[in-house]
Scaffold this motif. Structure first.
Motif, PDB file in Angstrom:
ATOM      1  N   GLN A  35     -63.172 -33.043  -6.322  1.00 57.82           N
ATOM      2  CA  GLN A  35     -62.421 -33.482  -7.497  1.00 57.82           C
ATOM      3  C   GLN A  35     -63.366 -33.649  -8.669  1.00 57.82           C
ATOM      4  O   GLN A  35     -64.464 -34.194  -8.537  1.00 57.82           O
ATOM      5  N   SER A  71     -59.520 -29.954  -7.052  1.00 59.97           N
ATOM      6  CA  SER A  71     -58.459 -30.491  -7.892  1.00 59.97           C
ATOM      7  C   SER A  71     -59.071 -31.328  -9.003  1.00 59.97           C
ATOM      8  O   SER A  71     -60.140 -31.916  -8.836  1.00 59.97           O
ATOM      9  N   ASP A  73     -57.157 -33.763 -10.107  1.00 63.72           N
ATOM     10  CA  ASP A  73     -56.329 -34.957  -9.941  1.00 63.72           C
ATOM     11  C   ASP A  73     -56.974 -35.918  -8.942  1.00 63.72           C
ATOM     12  O   ASP A  73     -57.115 -35.591  -7.760  1.00 63.72           O
ATOM     13  N   ARG A  75     -55.937 -38.815  -7.620  1.00 67.38           N
ATOM     14  CA  ARG A  75     -55.084 -39.339  -6.557  1.00 67.38           C
ATOM     15  C   ARG A  75     -54.807 -38.273  -5.500  1.00 67.38           C
ATOM     16  O   ARG A  75     -54.771 -38.567  -4.303  1.00 67.38           O
ATOM     17  N   GLU A  76     -54.618 -37.047  -5.915  1.00 63.33           N
ATOM     18  CA  GLU A  76     -54.424 -35.956  -4.950  1.00 63.33           C
ATOM     19  C   GLU A  76     -55.656 -35.797  -4.071  1.00 63.33           C
ATOM     20  O   GLU A  76     -55.545 -35.594  -2.857  1.00 63.33           O
TER      21      GLU A  76
END
Length: 480
Positions: A35, A71, A73, A75-76
């Motif tokens: 991330q 990602s 994101d 939280r993902e």
């Protein structure tokens, strides 16, 4: 098993992948989730990792290739993770150059984790670290967070305020010192061979190796008395053999900046660029060249023949230069190969992760709470260092197993060392308060009382400079 790496577009992330894929610790990881807020860097590092994987396969070194996802994101990325490696750099390498230059322009030390630059780095990073900790607590409450993000001590302390004992900080410099001493003695000190015990205590980047006991005898005094032995210890060469002998301990290499501050400032200002400026250009050039290579653009204005190399090849070339020039302002010679080698963050993190996941006991120097998060109200006598606050994060030898992280007791801390630790801790406590409350006054106090500043006037000028140079700090400090 899912491992999430925050700051997944960072330059050193492929080292973690390589350690996992080659089974360096025998732990099988099914997914590595990267991330990063920079999608372009994520693409580049993912491509580098793919090249690393192909090379490992060709060499027959790969034991298991984990699936790699990417990602932007948060939280993902952290959802259902078993382990989270936090290696974020808020503001990127460019922000580091501001940390350095604001201090240097006032005649103060400009360095990433030491002095006012380190406080500025912490001030803009802690709010992000707290967001990370809250996301992990919400989406992966059983996960362990292993914090690489500098300044590791204060950032880990902030994360522990949310995650408790499941947030642990790591640094590779203390264990590097212990290994250098172990090589000289012919003993694996890390593994505890021949009943070996080491007494290392301090804060992150402010610590000392005070005894090395093998077969019941402290061997450190004989090493300190031996010039030839000290010549083989990088920290002794940096700080000075006479000083470490007089002090009766081997210091973390970052003590150079406290004990030779004027020399460090002179060397940094005499250089054409600061370390941050060097890395910003070096890494910027790497990412541009790697992007060109991925696009197959042989006419790129950013690079010459390097555009023909693969992203993985470009990464390895850049990595060696980066490691060889580490703390270059403190040396009169190029860093020795034996001091460049030795595992680094990725090995420390993976060994810690493996011990927690499998229960296979490991001994490591880690950044942990002065007392367990569940025992903050226990008497001061039960803390690792009774004179420091219960929630302070210390750097000490620990045993790690399936039950968690267990700090070893240390001998009483000498007054001089305790004073240095307390002085730095007081400044960091004010910066932590400022980061969590938005208090400009607390930030001013933090910069002013740092032992390498010690001036309310300079503290105010530093704060003004960092507010002007960092949008994140300007947005944070809105109360006055």
């Amino acid at each position: 098993m899912k491992l999430t790496i925050l700051g997944g577009g960072g330059f050193r992330v492929p080292l973690v992948y390589e350690a996992v894929a080659t089974g360096a610790t025998g732990l099988r990881v099914d997914e590595i989730a990267l991330q990063d807020v920079d999608a372009g860097r994520l693409r580049t590092i993912t491509e580098v990792i793919d090249g690393v994987r192909r090379r490992l396969e060709a060499d027959g070194r790969i034991t298991h290739a984990p699936r790699v996802t990417a990602s932007t994101d948060l939280r993902e990325a952290v959802a259902d993770a078993d382990f989270v490696f936090s290696a974020v750099r808020v503001g990127g390498a460019e922000a580091r150059t501001v940390d350095e230059r604001v201090a240097l322009n006032l005649g103060l030390l400009g360095q990433e984790t030491i002095g006012p630059g380190g406080l500025a780095y912490a001030l803009r990073t802690i709010p992000v670290a707290l967001d990370i900790a809250r996301a992990v607590a919400d989406l992966a409450p059983a996960a362990w967070v292993i914090n690489f993000t500098n300044p590791a001590g204060i950032v880990t302390e902030a994360m522990r305020s949310v995650l408790g004992n499941r947030a642990v900080g790591i640094c590779d410099t203390p264990i590097g010192l212990v290994r250098r001493v172990g090589r000289l003695l012919g003993v694996d000190l890390v593994a505890g061979e021949r009943g070996a015990e080491v007494d290392y205590v301090g804060l992150n980047h402010l610590g000392w190796l005070r005894s090395v006991t093998v077969d019941g005898t402290d061997r450190l005094p004989e090493l300190l008395a031996d010039d030839a032995a000290l010549e083989e210890i990088e920290e002794a060469r940096l700080i000075g053999k006479d000083w470490v002998r007089s002090d009766g301990a081997l210091p973390n290499e970052y003590l150079y900046y406290y004990l030779h501050t004027a020399s460090a400032i002179e060397r940094i200002t005499a250089s054409a660029t600061t370390r941050g400026e060097f890395l910003a250009k070096q890494q910027g050039d790497f990412y541009l060249a790697a992007t060109d290579s991925m696009a197959g653009d042989a006419t790129s204005p950013h690079t010459d023949s390097s555009c023909c190399s693969s992203p993985a090849d470009l990464w390895r070339q850049t990595l060696h230069e980066r490691e060889a020039t580490y703390m270059a302002e403190s040396r009169d010679e190029e860093r020795r190969e034996e001091d460049v080698a030795g595992g680094g963050y990725q090995e420390v993190a993976l060994r810690l992760m493996t011990a927690l996941a499998t229960g296979r006991s490991e001994r490591m120097i880690l950044d942990v709470g002065n007392i367990s998060a569940e025992r903050q109200d226990a008497p001061a006598s039960q803390r690792i260092v009774p004179e420091l606050p219960a929630d302070a994060v210390l750097e000490v030898l620990c045993t790690v197993d399936g039950e968690g992280v267990h700090p070893h007791p240390v001998a009483p801390v000498e007054l001089g060392r305790l004073g240095m630790m307390a002085s730095l801790r007081a400044a960091e406590r004010k910066i932590l308060e400022a980061a969590m409350t938005g208090s400009r006054e607390a930030a001013w106090q933090g910069f002013s009382i740092h032992p390498l500043v010690s001036s309310p006037t300079l503290g105010a000028e530093l704060l003004d400079g960092y507010i002007a140079g960092h949008p994140e700090i300007a947005a944070l400090l809105v109360d006055q």
